[in-house]
Structures are given as structure tokens and as C-alpha cells.
Write a protein that holds these residues in place. Structure first.
Motif, PDB file in Angstrom:
ATOM      1  N   ASN A 189      22.432  50.911  36.585  1.00 28.83           N
ATOM      2  CA  ASN A 189      23.472  50.197  35.849  1.00 28.83           C
ATOM      3  C   ASN A 189      23.807  50.944  34.561  1.00 28.83           C
ATOM      4  OD1 ASN A 189      23.540  48.110  37.718  1.00 28.83           O
ATOM      5  ND2 ASN A 189      21.873  47.014  36.696  1.00 28.83           N
ATOM      6  N   PRO A 190      25.015  50.728  34.033  1.00 27.18           N
ATOM      7  CA  PRO A 190      25.329  51.300  32.715  1.00 27.18           C
ATOM      8  C   PRO A 190      24.385  50.710  31.672  1.00 27.18           C
ATOM      9  CG  PRO A 190      27.302  50.377  33.746  1.00 27.18           C
ATOM     10  CD  PRO A 190      26.133  49.942  34.567  1.00 27.18           C
ATOM     11  N   LYS A 191      24.201  51.408  30.552  1.00 27.50           N
ATOM     12  CA  LYS A 191      23.203  50.965  29.572  1.00 27.50           C
ATOM     13  C   LYS A 191      23.605  49.700  28.819  1.00 27.50           C
ATOM     14  CE  LYS A 191      20.630  55.172  28.840  1.00 27.50           C
ATOM     15  NZ  LYS A 191      21.087  56.516  28.501  1.00 27.50           N
ATOM     16  N   SER A 192      24.863  49.315  28.876  1.00 29.82           N
ATOM     17  CA  SER A 192      25.328  48.201  28.041  1.00 29.82           C
ATOM     18  C   SER A 192      24.751  46.829  28.452  1.00 29.82           C
ATOM     19  CB  SER A 192      26.856  48.213  28.088  1.00 29.82           C
ATOM     20  OG  SER A 192      27.362  46.965  28.370  1.00 29.82           O
ATOM     21  N   GLY A 217      32.928  51.180  26.416  1.00 29.30           N
ATOM     22  CA  GLY A 217      32.901  52.643  26.298  1.00 29.30           C
ATOM     23  C   GLY A 217      33.041  53.334  27.636  1.00 29.30           C
ATOM     24  N   MET A 218      32.756  54.625  27.658  1.00 27.67           N
ATOM     25  CA  MET A 218      33.051  55.449  28.839  1.00 27.67           C
ATOM     26  C   MET A 218      32.007  55.315  29.955  1.00 27.67           C
ATOM     27  SD  MET A 218      35.944  56.757  28.453  1.00 27.67           S
ATOM     28  CE  MET A 218      36.697  55.637  27.306  1.00 27.67           C
ATOM     29  N   LYS A 219      30.761  54.982  29.607  1.00 30.32           N
ATOM     30  CA  LYS A 219      29.708  54.723  30.604  1.00 30.32           C
ATOM     31  C   LYS A 219      29.543  55.861  31.622  1.00 30.32           C
ATOM     32  CE  LYS A 219      31.353  50.726  32.002  1.00 30.32           C
ATOM     33  NZ  LYS A 219      32.608  50.642  31.256  1.00 30.32           N
ATOM     34  N   CYS A 220      29.709  57.088  31.169  1.00 26.57           N
ATOM     35  CA  CYS A 220      29.474  58.242  32.047  1.00 26.57           C
ATOM     36  C   CYS A 220      28.107  58.821  31.683  1.00 26.57           C
ATOM     37  CB  CYS A 220      30.553  59.296  31.847  1.00 26.57           C
ATOM     38  SG  CYS A 220      32.188  58.697  32.356  1.00 26.57           S
ATOM     39  N   SER A 221      27.452  59.467  32.643  1.00 26.49           N
ATOM     40  CA  SER A 221      26.098  59.973  32.388  1.00 26.49           C
ATOM     41  C   SER A 221      26.092  61.496  32.418  1.00 26.49           C
ATOM     42  CB  SER A 221      25.137  59.501  33.476  1.00 26.49           C
ATOM     43  OG  SER A 221      25.439  58.204  33.867  1.00 26.49           O
ATOM     44  N   SER A 222      25.147  62.067  31.703  1.00 30.29           N
ATOM     45  CA  SER A 222      24.930  63.508  31.841  1.00 30.29           C
ATOM     46  C   SER A 222      23.936  63.702  32.983  1.00 30.29           C
ATOM     47  CB  SER A 222      24.350  64.081  30.547  1.00 30.29           C
ATOM     48  OG  SER A 222      23.048  63.569  30.363  1.00 30.29           O
ATOM     49  N   LEU A 223      23.870  64.895  33.505  1.00 23.57           N
ATOM     50  CA  LEU A 223      22.939  65.151  34.607  1.00 23.57           C
ATOM     51  C   LEU A 223      21.500  64.873  34.155  1.00 23.57           C
ATOM     52  CD1 LEU A 223      25.548  66.603  35.689  1.00 23.57           C
ATOM     53  CD2 LEU A 223      24.006  68.131  36.904  1.00 23.57           C
ATOM     54  N   GLU A 224      21.211  65.228  32.907  1.00 20.81           N
ATOM     55  CA  GLU A 224      19.837  65.029  32.390  1.00 20.81           C
ATOM     56  C   GLU A 224      19.472  63.539  32.337  1.00 20.81           C
ATOM     57  OE1 GLU A 224      22.148  66.976  29.867  1.00 20.81           O
ATOM     58  OE2 GLU A 224      21.984  68.056  31.745  1.00 20.81           O
ATOM     59  N   ASP A 225      20.465  62.697  32.018  1.00 19.15           N
ATOM     60  CA  ASP A 225      20.217  61.242  31.941  1.00 19.15           C
ATOM     61  C   ASP A 225      19.676  60.685  33.255  1.00 19.15           C
ATOM     62  OD1 ASP A 225      21.321  61.092  29.436  1.00 19.15           O
ATOM     63  OD2 ASP A 225      23.302  60.409  30.109  1.00 19.15           O
ATOM     64  N   CYS A 226      20.018  61.337  34.361  1.00 20.66           N
ATOM     65  CA  CYS A 226      19.751  60.777  35.692  1.00 20.66           C
ATOM     66  C   CYS A 226      18.374  61.126  36.235  1.00 20.66           C
ATOM     67  CB  CYS A 226      20.796  61.286  36.682  1.00 20.66           C
ATOM     68  SG  CYS A 226      22.469  60.829  36.230  1.00 20.66           S
ATOM     69  N   LYS A 227      17.737  62.101  35.603  1.00 18.45           N
ATOM     70  CA  LYS A 227      16.473  62.621  36.143  1.00 18.45           C
ATOM     71  C   LYS A 227      15.289  61.703  35.874  1.00 18.45           C
ATOM     72  CE  LYS A 227      16.560  67.535  36.288  1.00 18.45           C
ATOM     73  NZ  LYS A 227      16.307  68.800  35.653  1.00 18.45           N
TER      74      LYS A 227
END
Ligand SMILES: [Zn+2]
Length: 323
Positions: A189-192, A217-227
Motif C-alpha cells: 500500500n502507499p505510505k499514507s 501526493g504522487m505515491k510513486c516508489s523508487s526501486l530501492e523502496d521496494c527491496k
């Protein structure tokens, strides 16, 4: 050019298995028939625009008949405090096969999805398991996933690698349990606040506003966020809400919000994850398909301009692991 951005598309495919606690065959017929009709159209649209998508499918839908459905039952059934949540309490209502019961079976559609390139068959658990519901346990969830993988292997010849949590009832603990059953990748889920408090009234209001105003907000993730250790979590960025006939003037704002997020992900090298259920686009489906076409045209433009690319959840997880 900086880092590349990605669009991930995922769909929760469940028919009546996902809504038994608040809908019936009678109340949900239009949505079910609409969902069944729109899936081939979505597949053609994805093909035309090169959209890679992950289909999280409820395992029970994959059974070809009642015997197969009954044969594939977990060792431990979910002990929800609210018995309406348990799909096993509706088995007596289920017909013999898909010809007889289009609400509970969909193997013809699963087979159709499998004939398309760039479409991943993932899981939405075996029984539409609700991971945050009172009364159930992580052991029951694991037993459910064993069945999901068994049914998956029977139907597609291989295990699923991506999992979508029913009702977005995601927890890190359950994601880790899923990774032990072969699910390398899950949707988070998005962090919000609004996206982590399910049915709370305030959360629902904020989510509704977010559809038209991007208030979260934009609620997009970086690749690092997903690991994570041993698996990958790809947070959702946006639910593609149904065409709302009560607020047709807001529909333009809905599409504009999604485009803003896509553009942000393309420019910043992030992941934008769009999801919906086939039944969300089953009423006013022409209008919904038109909106999706508009979004995919925009994807093409961002692809040309920034190298923005489409990925299934699994393909995205592979890219995350390599990054
Ligand atoms: Zn669901």
C-alpha cells in the motif's frame, strides 16, 4: 538521461469470491457479466499499447468444476470472527462448472489471459483470504497459499510468483510468509494514512478526494523502496476508480491526476503502480476503456520522451533485485 521510470499495472480478479460478504448473485450480476465481457477488451487494449499487466486471480475461480474445487482445500480453514468473510461458507451455493455458474468459475478467462504475451498470472490467494480480519492466523494464510499454488500449477503449469493481498490487507509479516510459498513479489500500500486504514470513514474520504485532487501526493516508489530480504514489495500508487455517473465533471480530474503521477514517475525514475478490478470497469465500460486508452496514449508519449516502460509485477521485481 537519468534513471528510467516504470508503470506497473495489476488487476484483482475474483468475481463473486471477493464480495460474498456484501453482495449476492442477484445484486452483483451486472458487474460479474460486465467483468467477464470487459476482460477480452482489456487484453486487446493492453496488447495494442504494449502494456504488461499482472492478474492476481483467486484460486477458487480457476477450478474447472466442483470436484476440483472441493479437492483443493487447505488443511486449516480461516477462523474469521465474521463468518461471512470465509469463502468456504458459500461452497454449497456453487454450481457444477463455469457453464452453470459464471459467478464462481472463470477458467476460460484464465486460459484466455494466458494466451496473451506480457500478461502475468499471479495470485489473489486461494479463497480471497483477508489478512487483517479478526480471528484468522498466519498459519491459515500459509495453508491457503499452498492451495493457491497447487491450483496455479494445475491450471498454468507453474507456480505464481506475484501475490495481491485481498482488500489490500497487507502486512510485512504476511508478505514474508508469502515469500516462503514462492511469492517473490507482492503489492503493498502507499505510505499514507488513508491507504493503511481500510474502512475508517476519514480514510475513505481522503481516498475519495485523492482520486480527483492527488491530496496524498504522487505515491510513486523508487526501486530501492521496494527491496526486502528475500522478496519485493511494489506499493500501489493509484486505484483506477469506476466511472462515476454522479460526478461526470470530475472524471477529467481523475484522469489528469493519474497522468500527473505517470509523468512524475517517468521524469524522476520511479515506479507508478496502477490497479483495479475488472468489475470496476464493467459498468460504463466504453467510457472506462476510453479513459484507459487516453492513459496508455500518454504512456506512449512518456515512453518516447523519457524511456518510461511498462512492467508486470514480476518483471518489476526482477529489475528491483538487479538494481
Ligand atoms: Zn479482492
Amino acid at each position: 538521461m537519468g534513471k528510467k521510470g516504470y508503470i506497473v499495472v495489476s488487476l484483482d480478479f475474483e468475481l463473486l469470491w471477493g464480495v460474498h460478504d456484501h453482495e449476492t448473485k442477484e445484486s452483483f450480476t451486472k458487474q460479474i457479466d460486465g467483468a467477464r465481457a470487459v476482460i477480452p477488451q482489456l487484453l486487446e487494449l493492453f496488447k495494442e499499447y504494449g502494456i504488461h499487466a499482472t492478474w492476481g486471480i483467486v484460486g477458487m475461480l480457476m477450478a474447472s468444476n466442483r470436484e476440483e474445487l472441493l479437492e483443493c482445500q487447505p488443511t486449516e480453514l480461516p477462523t474469521y470472527s465474521d463468518p461471512r468473510l470465509s469463502s468456504y461458507n458459500y461452497i454449497t451455493e456453487v454450481g457444477e462448472n463455469e457453464q452453470e455458474d459464471r459467478f464462481h468459475y472463470a477458467s476460460s478467462l484464465v486460459n484466455l489471459i494466458a494466451t496473451y504475451n506480457n500478461q502475468e498470472i499471479g495470485s489473489h490467494t486461494f479463497s480471497h483470504f483477508c489478512c487483517k480480519a479478526d480471528g484468522q492466523t498466519v498459519a491459515q494464510f500459509s495453508a491457503d497459499l499452498d492451495c493457491a499454488q497447487r491450483m496455479m500449477e494445475k491450471t498454468t503449469g507453474r507456480k505464481a510468483r506475484s501475490l495481491i493481498f485481498p482488500r489490500n490487507q497487507f502486512t510485512e509479516e504476511y508478505a514474508t510468509a508469502a515469500s516462503k510459498k514462492g511469492f517473490q513479489c507482492v503489492r503493498g500500500n502507499p505510505k499514507s494514512y488513508a491507504y493503511n486504514n481500510g474502512k475508517k470513514k476519514l480514510a475513505r474520504v481522503i481516498r475519495f478526494l485523492d482520486t480527483y485532487l492527488n491530496v496524498c501526493g504522487m505515491k510513486c516508489s523508487s526501486l530501492e523502496d521496494c527491496k526486502r530480504e528475500g522478496h519485493v514489495i511494489i506499493p500501489a500508487s493509484r486505484f483506477f476508480r469506476k466511472y462515476d455517473t454522479r460526478f461526470p465533471f470530475l472524471e477529467k480530474a481523475k484522469v489528469a491526476c493519474i497522468k500527473r503521477q505517470m509523468s512524475y514517475a517517468a521524469r524522476k525514475g520511479k515506479i507508478f503502480h496502477l490497479w483495479w478490478h475488472p468489475h470496476n470497469v464493467s459498468i460504463n465500460s466504453d467510457k472506462c476503456l476510453e479513459q484507459l486508452r487516453d492513459l496508455f496514449e500518454y504512456y506512449r508519449e512518456l515512453n518516447r520522451q523519457y524511456g518510461f516502460e511498462s512492467r508486470t509485477m514480476q518483471e518489476m521485481a526482477d529489475a528491483v533485485c538487479l538494481s
